[in-house]
Write a protein that holds these residues in place. Structure first.
Motif, PDB file in Angstrom:
ATOM      1  N   SER A   1       0.827  -1.218   0.000  1.00 27.22           N
ATOM      2  CA  SER A   1       0.000   0.000   0.000  1.00 27.22           C
ATOM      3  C   SER A   1       0.856   1.261   0.000  1.00 27.22           C
ATOM      4  CB  SER A   1      -0.974   0.006   1.188  1.00 27.22           C
ATOM      5  OG  SER A   1      -0.283   0.136   2.422  1.00 27.22           O
ATOM      6  N   THR A   2       2.002   1.202   0.647  1.00 30.99           N
ATOM      7  CA  THR A   2       2.894   2.369   0.691  1.00 30.99           C
ATOM      8  C   THR A   2       3.487   2.651  -0.689  1.00 30.99           C
ATOM      9  OG1 THR A   2       3.388   1.909   3.011  1.00 30.99           O
ATOM     10  CG2 THR A   2       4.929   3.341   1.825  1.00 30.99           C
ATOM     11  N   VAL A   3       3.967   1.618  -1.357  1.00 34.29           N
ATOM     12  CA  VAL A   3       4.525   1.793  -2.705  1.00 34.29           C
ATOM     13  C   VAL A   3       3.414   2.194  -3.674  1.00 34.29           C
ATOM     14  CG1 VAL A   3       5.643   0.609  -4.637  1.00 34.29           C
ATOM     15  CG2 VAL A   3       6.494   0.283  -2.306  1.00 34.29           C
ATOM     16  N   ASP A   4       2.252   1.588  -3.532  1.00 32.31           N
ATOM     17  CA  ASP A   4       1.137   1.918  -4.418  1.00 32.31           C
ATOM     18  C   ASP A   4       0.754   3.399  -4.291  1.00 32.31           C
ATOM     19  OD1 ASP A   4      -0.886   0.790  -6.331  1.00 32.31           O
ATOM     20  OD2 ASP A   4      -2.217   1.702  -4.848  1.00 32.31           O
ATOM     21  N   ARG A   5       0.820   3.936  -3.090  1.00 37.51           N
ATOM     22  CA  ARG A   5       0.516   5.357  -2.895  1.00 37.51           C
ATOM     23  C   ARG A   5       1.524   6.228  -3.639  1.00 37.51           C
ATOM     24  NH1 ARG A   5       0.116   6.427   2.924  1.00 37.51           N
ATOM     25  NH2 ARG A   5       2.350   6.689   2.816  1.00 37.51           N
ATOM     26  N   GLU A   6       2.805   5.852  -3.629  1.00 35.17           N
ATOM     27  CA  GLU A   6       3.824   6.598  -4.368  1.00 35.17           C
ATOM     28  C   GLU A   6       3.551   6.541  -5.865  1.00 35.17           C
ATOM     29  OE1 GLU A   6       6.645   8.672  -3.699  1.00 35.17           O
ATOM     30  OE2 GLU A   6       5.356   8.722  -1.956  1.00 35.17           O
ATOM     31  N   ILE A   7       3.176   5.365  -6.342  1.00 35.76           N
ATOM     32  CA  ILE A   7       2.873   5.213  -7.765  1.00 35.76           C
ATOM     33  C   ILE A   7       1.658   6.067  -8.125  1.00 35.76           C
ATOM     34  CG2 ILE A   7       2.093   3.565  -9.531  1.00 35.76           C
ATOM     35  CD1 ILE A   7       3.883   1.465  -8.031  1.00 35.76           C
ATOM     36  N   SER A   8       0.644   6.069  -7.275  1.00 35.96           N
ATOM     37  CA  SER A   8      -0.552   6.888  -7.527  1.00 35.96           C
ATOM     38  C   SER A   8      -0.214   8.370  -7.577  1.00 35.96           C
ATOM     39  CB  SER A   8      -1.612   6.641  -6.448  1.00 35.96           C
ATOM     40  OG  SER A   8      -2.121   5.339  -6.538  1.00 35.96           O
ATOM     41  N   THR A   9       0.683   8.806  -6.703  1.00 34.16           N
ATOM     42  CA  THR A   9       1.067  10.219  -6.656  1.00 34.16           C
ATOM     43  C   THR A   9       1.714  10.652  -7.971  1.00 34.16           C
ATOM     44  OG1 THR A   9       1.354  10.150  -4.256  1.00 34.16           O
ATOM     45  CG2 THR A   9       2.475  11.932  -5.434  1.00 34.16           C
ATOM     46  N   ILE A  10       2.716   9.905  -8.427  1.00 36.54           N
ATOM     47  CA  ILE A  10       3.396  10.301  -9.666  1.00 36.54           C
ATOM     48  C   ILE A  10       2.503  10.062 -10.872  1.00 36.54           C
ATOM     49  CG2 ILE A  10       4.660   8.117  -9.945  1.00 36.54           C
ATOM     50  CD1 ILE A  10       5.702  11.707 -11.023  1.00 36.54           C
ATOM     51  N   GLU A  11       1.667   9.045 -10.815  1.00 41.23           N
ATOM     52  CA  GLU A  11       0.738   8.798 -11.920  1.00 41.23           C
ATOM     53  C   GLU A  11      -0.149  10.021 -12.149  1.00 41.23           C
ATOM     54  OE1 GLU A  11      -2.699   5.553 -13.180  1.00 41.23           O
ATOM     55  OE2 GLU A  11      -2.154   5.756 -11.062  1.00 41.23           O
ATOM     56  N   LYS A  12      -0.701  10.578 -11.075  1.00 37.14           N
ATOM     57  CA  LYS A  12      -1.570  11.748 -11.210  1.00 37.14           C
ATOM     58  C   LYS A  12      -0.802  12.924 -11.809  1.00 37.14           C
ATOM     59  CE  LYS A  12      -4.802  14.798  -8.899  1.00 37.14           C
ATOM     60  NZ  LYS A  12      -5.308  15.207 -10.188  1.00 37.14           N
ATOM     61  N   GLU A  13       0.407  13.168 -11.317  1.00 43.55           N
ATOM     62  CA  GLU A  13       1.204  14.299 -11.813  1.00 43.55           C
ATOM     63  C   GLU A  13       1.498  14.144 -13.310  1.00 43.55           C
ATOM     64  OE1 GLU A  13       1.800  16.893  -9.972  1.00 43.55           O
ATOM     65  OE2 GLU A  13       1.440  16.098  -7.978  1.00 43.55           O
ATOM     66  N   ILE A  14       1.980  12.966 -13.697  1.00 45.17           N
ATOM     67  CA  ILE A  14       2.376  12.729 -15.095  1.00 45.17           C
ATOM     68  C   ILE A  14       1.165  12.742 -16.024  1.00 45.17           C
ATOM     69  CG2 ILE A  14       3.297  10.983 -16.685  1.00 45.17           C
ATOM     70  CD1 ILE A  14       5.658  11.816 -15.264  1.00 45.17           C
ATOM     71  N   VAL A  15       0.119  12.016 -15.653  1.00 46.62           N
ATOM     72  CA  VAL A  15      -1.066  11.936 -16.519  1.00 46.62           C
ATOM     73  C   VAL A  15      -1.700  13.317 -16.676  1.00 46.62           C
ATOM     74  CG1 VAL A  15      -3.416  10.994 -16.704  1.00 46.62           C
ATOM     75  CG2 VAL A  15      -1.499   9.478 -16.136  1.00 46.62           C
ATOM     76  N   ASP A  16      -1.843  14.057 -15.576  1.00 47.19           N
ATOM     77  CA  ASP A  16      -2.430  15.399 -15.665  1.00 47.19           C
ATOM     78  C   ASP A  16      -1.581  16.323 -16.551  1.00 47.19           C
ATOM     79  OD1 ASP A  16      -4.459  14.534 -14.007  1.00 47.19           O
ATOM     80  OD2 ASP A  16      -3.869  15.761 -12.280  1.00 47.19           O
ATOM     81  N   ALA A  17      -0.257  16.246 -16.392  1.00 46.52           N
ATOM     82  CA  ALA A  17       0.626  17.082 -17.210  1.00 46.52           C
ATOM     83  C   ALA A  17       0.515  16.699 -18.686  1.00 46.52           C
ATOM     84  CB  ALA A  17       2.076  16.953 -16.734  1.00 46.52           C
ATOM     85  N   ALA A  18       0.484  15.412 -18.967  1.00 40.99           N
ATOM     86  CA  ALA A  18       0.378  14.956 -20.359  1.00 40.99           C
ATOM     87  C   ALA A  18      -0.958  15.367 -20.965  1.00 40.99           C
ATOM     88  CB  ALA A  18       0.567  13.442 -20.429  1.00 40.99           C
ATOM     89  N   GLU A  19      -2.011  15.270 -20.181  1.00 44.88           N
ATOM     90  CA  GLU A  19      -3.327  15.672 -20.688  1.00 44.88           C
ATOM     91  C   GLU A  19      -3.400  17.181 -20.927  1.00 44.88           C
ATOM     92  OE1 GLU A  19      -6.057  13.832 -17.914  1.00 44.88           O
ATOM     93  OE2 GLU A  19      -6.128  11.999 -19.108  1.00 44.88           O
ATOM     94  N   ALA A  20      -2.610  17.951 -20.172  1.00 46.51           N
ATOM     95  CA  ALA A  20      -2.646  19.415 -20.301  1.00 46.51           C
ATOM     96  C   ALA A  20      -2.003  19.909 -21.601  1.00 46.51           C
ATOM     97  CB  ALA A  20      -1.953  20.066 -19.104  1.00 46.51           C
ATOM     98  N   MET A  21      -1.085  19.130 -22.155  1.00 47.05           N
ATOM     99  CA  MET A  21      -0.409  19.557 -23.395  1.00 47.05           C
ATOM    100  C   MET A  21      -1.338  19.294 -24.581  1.00 47.05           C
ATOM    101  SD  MET A  21       2.338  20.959 -24.649  1.00 47.05           S
ATOM    102  CE  MET A  21       3.968  20.669 -23.951  1.00 47.05           C
ATOM    103  N   PRO A  22      -1.658  20.336 -25.343  1.00 46.13           N
ATOM    104  CA  PRO A  22      -2.525  20.126 -26.515  1.00 46.13           C
ATOM    105  C   PRO A  22      -1.866  19.192 -27.529  1.00 46.13           C
ATOM    106  CG  PRO A  22      -2.183  22.474 -26.068  1.00 46.13           C
ATOM    107  CD  PRO A  22      -1.254  21.716 -25.171  1.00 46.13           C
ATOM    108  N   GLU A  23      -2.685  18.483 -28.263  1.00 46.03           N
ATOM    109  CA  GLU A  23      -2.152  17.511 -29.226  1.00 46.03           C
ATOM    110  C   GLU A  23      -1.249  18.176 -30.258  1.00 46.03           C
ATOM    111  OE1 GLU A  23      -3.149  13.499 -31.595  1.00 46.03           O
ATOM    112  OE2 GLU A  23      -4.838  14.577 -30.758  1.00 46.03           O
TER     113      GLU A  23
END
Length: 196
Positions: free
Chosen positions: A41-63
């Protein structure tokens, strides 16, 4: 003396009311305590944290800017020759996730993910985003395999313990997240994590 008695009466009523409020609050049903933390659960929380940052940043860049590289800015005194485009940053994170997580889950690492930039046939933002999200899904699956008994074991064909592979994947993704943030800002886009 009358003032003293009146003050004592007010103080007594106040303390009585506070006692009732505390008693009412303590008799209300309390939510169950969260389950104890585990390695998984501790490692999964770290993965969730960076996943949100990366996915949100990638979605923010227009195609239409997904293939942006600072090299195209031709900044005087800058040396951006050959750096990854934004799309390649995203694909690199995803391919690296697969490389680091697959040995933990037993999933086969596809040959076209070799080289660090993922499959060459992924060109559209939608395809790249799916590749990225799938790589983090594998990360959650990998985190779920970790136990106190196996976290220091070497997965098959690896020189690094299971825990190291899982945590390094998050650390590596954070490095590239920093570059993605710079690319967003060079295009006048406030990264979602910094937005008001």
């Amino acid at each position: 003396m009358k003032h003293f008695i009146l003050l004592l009466a007010i103080l007594s009523l106040t303390l009585s009311a506070l006692g009732q409020a505390t008693k009412s609050a303590s008799s209300a049903p309390q939510p169950p305590p969260p389950p104890p933390a585990t390695i998984a659960s501790t490692v999964d929380r770290e993965i969730s944290t960076i996943e949100k940052e990366i996915v949100d940043a990638a979605e923010a860049m227009p195609e239409d800017k997904f293939n942006f590289s600072p090299e195209s800015l031709n900044l005087a005194g800058a040396n951006y020759k050959g750096v990854r485009t934004f799309a390649l940053q995203v694909k690199h994170v995803a391919a690296s996730n697969y490389a680091l997580f697959a040995p933990l889950t037993g999933d086969k690492f596809p040959a076209d993910f070799l080289g660090g930039n993922g499959p060459e046939n992924l060109k559209t933002k939608a395809d790249i985003m799916k590749f990225l999200k799938d790589s983090f899904a594998l990360g959650h699956k990998a985190a779920d395999t970790l136990t106190t008994e196996n976290m220091l074991q070497l997965p098959e064909s690896s020189k690094s313990p299971r825990l190291y592979r899982a945590t390094f994947a998050a650390a590596h993704a954070f490095d590239h997240y920093g570059q993605m943030v710079e690319y967003l800002r060079m295009n006048g886009i406030v990264p979602p994590a910094s937005a008001p």
